[in-house]
Design a protein around this motif. Structure first.
Motif, short mmCIF file in Angstrom:
data_model
loop_
_atom_site.label_atom_id
_atom_site.label_comp_id
_atom_site.label_asym_id
_atom_site.label_seq_id
_atom_site.Cartn_x
_atom_site.Cartn_y
_atom_site.Cartn_z
N GLY A 41 38.08 27.61 40.75
CA GLY A 41 38.31 29.68 41.27
C GLY A 41 37.56 29.81 40.12
N LYS A 42 38.13 29.36 38.90
CA LYS A 42 37.19 30.51 38.11
C LYS A 42 35.73 29.77 38.23
N HIS A 43 35.06 29.46 38.86
CA HIS A 43 33.88 29.09 39.24
C HIS A 43 33.27 29.99 39.81
N LEU A 44 34.30 30.89 41.08
CA LEU A 44 33.48 31.13 42.12
C LEU A 44 32.24 32.39 41.26
N PHE A 45 31.51 32.22 42.60
CA PHE A 45 30.32 33.41 41.69
C PHE A 45 29.79 33.81 40.39
N HIS A 46 29.78 31.92 40.11
CA HIS A 46 29.52 32.19 38.19
C HIS A 46 28.41 32.93 37.91
N PHE A 69 40.72 45.66 41.59
CA PHE A 69 39.69 44.20 41.98
C PHE A 69 39.80 42.96 42.18
N GLN A 70 40.37 42.91 40.80
CA GLN A 70 40.62 41.85 39.52
C GLN A 70 41.01 40.85 41.08
N ASN A 71 42.29 40.91 41.82
CA ASN A 71 43.91 40.89 42.85
C ASN A 71 43.04 40.45 43.89
N ALA A 72 42.17 40.68 44.62
CA ALA A 72 40.99 40.79 45.66
C ALA A 72 42.14 39.33 46.39
N SER A 73 42.65 39.54 47.82
CA SER A 73 42.64 38.28 48.78
C SER A 73 42.12 38.28 50.25
N ILE A 74 41.33 39.93 50.09
CA ILE A 74 40.41 39.75 51.50
C ILE A 74 39.01 39.94 51.16
N PHE A 97 40.53 31.10 44.17
CA PHE A 97 40.41 32.50 43.25
C PHE A 97 41.49 32.97 43.87
N GLY A 98 41.89 32.74 45.31
CA GLY A 98 43.43 33.49 46.11
C GLY A 98 42.79 34.47 47.28
N PHE A 99 41.02 34.42 47.69
CA PHE A 99 41.47 34.77 49.51
C PHE A 99 41.89 34.33 50.11
N ARG A 100 42.62 34.85 50.91
CA ARG A 100 42.80 34.27 51.97
C ARG A 100 42.29 34.34 53.48
N ALA A 101 40.90 35.27 53.14
CA ALA A 101 40.50 36.13 54.68
C ALA A 101 38.72 36.96 54.22
#
Length: 208
Positions: A41-46, A69-74, A97-101
């Motif tokens: 997750g920490k490397h997402l879109f690095h 937007f730091q806690n975005a999940s969509i 990272f937290g994305f669900r959709a």
């Protein structure tokens, strides 16, 4: 079993209005050295998210680093999201990272298969609907969308958008099933088949 199972999800939406976002942009190849699902997750879109190779200097212009937007999940994106290599690490990074959709006009096929295994619903909407959502989020920073896998609806403000998601993906996401769970759900049928096969084709049994 995937712990990120859900049926109705309400979360902050973020937009990356680009087409053809590939798996190397989602998770660059240099971070594919880990052997389990944790730590991606920490490397997402690095390459977009950081200004340095080590990932210690956030890029203030990238949307996930901006306030609200730091806690975005969509995630809302352009067509052909998840194209490129078939690496399963990309959905792992998005999920951790937290994305669900993810909402987009279209998705790459293999990426679609891997996402449902990790609790991520890929919602296909029409391009004009995606543009509406991108504009809406831009004018409502930190706002939330509601996604319902029972009614197959996306709610934003007082607007509703319908979508289709195959039953296998819905089953995985709602119950948190991975491939092993799917197999175990058919354990009775598997045992019955094995017993029947032993009786009908006993000559195939190997005795050590």
């Amino acid at each position: 079993m995937n712990a990120n199972h859900w049926t109705i999800h309400t979360g902050i939406a973020v937009t990356i209005p680009r087409e053809d976002i590939d798996t190397d942009q989602i998770l660059p190849k240099q971070f594919m050295k880990l052997i389990d699902k944790k730590g991606f997750g920490k490397h997402l879109f690095h390459d977009w998210r950081y200004l340095d190779l080590e990932g210690k200097v956030p890029n203030p212009e990238f949307i996930l680093n901006k306030e609200g937007f730091q806690n975005a999940s969509i995630l809302i994106a352009g067509k052909n999201f998840g194209c490129g290599s078939s690496r399963e690490h990309a959905p792992w990074a998005l999920s951790e990272f937290g994305f669900r959709a993810i909402l987009a006009p279209s998705f790459a096929d293999i990426f679609s298969i891997n996402s449902a295994k990790n609790g991520i619903a890929l919602i296909r909407l029409k391009e004009d609907e995606i543009h509406y959502l991108i504009d809406w989020v831009a004018n409502h920073t930190g706002s939330q969308l509601r996604i319902n896998l029972q009614a197959f609806e996306v709610q934003v403000g007082d607007q509703f958008f319908s979508f289709h998601l195959d039953s296998a993906s819905v089953n995985r996401i709602r119950n948190g099933y991975d491939d092993i769970d799917i197999t175990l759900n058919h354990s009775k049928e598997i045992l019955e088949f094995e017993e029947k096969r032993k009786k009908e084709k006993s000559f195939l049994e190997v005795v050590w």
